[in-house]
Design a protein around this motif. Structure first.
Motif, PDB file in Angstrom:
ATOM      1  N   PHE A  78      11.820   1.455   0.670  1.00 35.39           N
ATOM      2  CA  PHE A  78      12.434   0.128   0.385  1.00 35.39           C
ATOM      3  C   PHE A  78      13.592   0.653  -0.520  1.00 35.39           C
ATOM      4  N   VAL A  85       6.679   3.941  -0.368  1.00 30.69           N
ATOM      5  CA  VAL A  85       5.308   3.438  -0.704  1.00 30.69           C
ATOM      6  C   VAL A  85       4.312   4.590  -0.348  1.00 30.69           C
ATOM      7  N   CYS A 128       4.844   4.044  -5.713  1.00 32.90           N
ATOM      8  CA  CYS A 128       6.165   4.227  -4.867  1.00 32.90           C
ATOM      9  C   CYS A 128       6.664   5.468  -5.660  1.00 32.90           C
ATOM     10  N   LEU A 133       9.333  -5.434  -3.679  1.00 40.40           N
ATOM     11  CA  LEU A 133       9.754  -4.492  -2.624  1.00 40.40           C
ATOM     12  C   LEU A 133      10.375  -5.359  -1.387  1.00 40.40           C
ATOM     13  N   GLN A 135      14.472  -1.468  -5.867  1.00 42.00           N
ATOM     14  CA  GLN A 135      14.993  -0.455  -4.917  1.00 42.00           C
ATOM     15  C   GLN A 135      14.987   1.089  -5.219  1.00 42.00           C
TER      16      GLN A 135
END
Length: 76
Positions: A11, A16, A31, A46, A52
């Motif tokens: 993302f 992740v 993440c 996310l 981001q």
């Protein structure tokens, strides 16, 4: 409510790595950012695109904006 497995998905700059255990029912994920930092982020943030990066995306945008302003001030 069913939790969607996000491990391995990207993302923005975040990938992740694993599910982070939490005391409430909200799914959170560990993440890894492309810069190497790690953050814990909620699924909602996310999937909706609210988060981001670890913050490096905002910092680089601010640096670029500042450099552009300095350049414009020196050109005028």
């Amino acid at each position: 409510m069913r939790i969607v497995d996000l491990i391995g998905q990207t993302f923005g700059r975040l990938t992740v790595v694993e599910r982070f255990s939490s005391t409430d029912r909200r799914a959170r994920w560990r993440c890894r950012c492309s810069c190497g930092e790690e953050r814990i982020v909620a699924s909602w943030n996310l999937r909706k695109g609210h988060t981001q990066s670890c913050g490096c995306l905002r910092r680089s945008a601010l640096r670029k904006n500042w450099a552009d302003q300095v350049w414009r001030a020196n050109v005028s």
